[in-house]
Design a protein around this motif. Structure first.
Motif, mmCIF file in Angstrom:
data_model
loop_
_atom_site.group_PDB
_atom_site.id
_atom_site.type_symbol
_atom_site.label_atom_id
_atom_site.label_comp_id
_atom_site.label_asym_id
_atom_site.label_seq_id
_atom_site.Cartn_x
_atom_site.Cartn_y
_atom_site.Cartn_z
ATOM 1 N N ALA A 148 0.550 -1.427 0.054
ATOM 2 C CA ALA A 148 0.150 0.024 -0.089
ATOM 3 C C ALA A 148 0.821 1.340 0.094
ATOM 4 O O ALA A 148 0.509 2.317 -0.892
ATOM 5 C CB ALA A 148 -0.951 -0.033 1.202
ATOM 6 N N LEU A 152 0.839 3.915 -2.873
ATOM 7 C CA LEU A 152 0.488 5.442 -2.448
ATOM 8 C C LEU A 152 1.709 6.441 -3.028
ATOM 9 O O LEU A 152 1.374 7.362 -3.566
ATOM 10 C CB LEU A 152 0.217 5.472 -0.866
ATOM 11 N N TRP A 155 1.393 6.747 -6.831
ATOM 12 C CA TRP A 155 0.308 7.686 -7.177
ATOM 13 C C TRP A 155 0.666 8.962 -6.759
ATOM 14 O O TRP A 155 0.450 10.110 -7.588
ATOM 15 C CB TRP A 155 -1.110 7.452 -5.998
ATOM 16 N N VAL A 156 1.431 9.326 -5.644
ATOM 17 C CA VAL A 156 1.735 10.811 -5.303
ATOM 18 C C VAL A 156 2.675 11.231 -6.432
ATOM 19 O O VAL A 156 2.704 12.528 -6.669
ATOM 20 C CB VAL A 156 2.412 10.858 -3.880
ATOM 21 N N LEU A 185 7.675 7.257 0.726
ATOM 22 C CA LEU A 185 6.878 6.205 0.811
ATOM 23 C C LEU A 185 7.278 4.947 0.100
ATOM 24 O O LEU A 185 7.186 3.871 0.683
ATOM 25 C CB LEU A 185 5.395 6.646 0.118
#
Length: 208
Positions: A148, A152, A155-156, A185
């Protein structure tokens, strides 16, 4: 503040082993492996892992505020804005350095845990006690959470800058800030995936 309990040591060399019988050896082996697994994948380790990630993001957030203020200002030179940028960057560095050191130290500790787990596992076989170490819940939790984090971060890195960057919204400083967020991340996601995969390999070895 009390110091953390040190890691269980590796098994003694063959010439120095003095267990009175096989059961004593297996009991010490089971205790050491349970402790090492808990230190690497347990609930406290997971909480500390997440808190360190948040601390790194907080430090980068302060530094990112300085980047945005410095590079994305379209107005004339503003002394107050520059003071804010310098102070924000200084606070960010003060938070970021110990947080990153904590992450590095955690990675080193995890590596020692894996090495010692392999050494204790090689001593003997104990299918009954090893079933507790092979418990898949811990590695599954780490794998899902880490996946996850990587998703994430992806996506960021690609979606968020397009939402906040534009002629009237933001520029290079904003892009650099979100790239840093994505990198944090990704790094933490990869650390977690490595831990989960290493535990899976150990479980396979113990079950074979």
């Amino acid at each position: 503040m009390a110091r953390r309990t040190p890691l269980p040591p590796p098994p003694p060399p063959a010439e120095l082993r003095s267990w009175p019988d096989q059961e004593a050896l297996l009991a010490d082996r089971a205790y050491a492996m349970a402790q090492l697994t808990e230190r690497q994948l347990g609930g406290r380790r997971l909480l500390f892992f997440l808190l360190l990630m948040l601390a790194v993001q907080l430090g980068w957030g302060f530094m990112g505020g300085g980047l945005i203020e410095t590079f994305d200002q379209t107005a004339i030179f503003d002394p107050l804005a520059m003071v804010f940028a310098v102070v924000s960057a200084a606070v960010g560095v003060a938070v970021l350095i110990p947080s990153v050191w904590g992450v590095v130290r955690g990675v080193r500790t995890d590596r020692r845990c894996r090495e010692r787990l392999a050494q204790w596992a090689a001593l003997n076989r104990d299918p009954v006690r090893d079933a507790r170490v092979r418990e898949p819940v811990l590695s599954v939790v780490w794998a899902l959470l880490s996946f996850a984090l990587c998703a994430l971060g992806l996506w960021v890195a690609f979606a968020v800058p397009n939402m906040f960057v534009g002629p009237t919204r933001g520029g290079y400083g904003t892009v650099a800030y979100f790239m840093g967020v994505a990198l944090v991340l990704w790094v933490h996601g990869l650390i977690g995936l490595t831990k989960a995969y290493a535990h899976y390999r150990l479980a396979v070895r113990l079950g074979s």
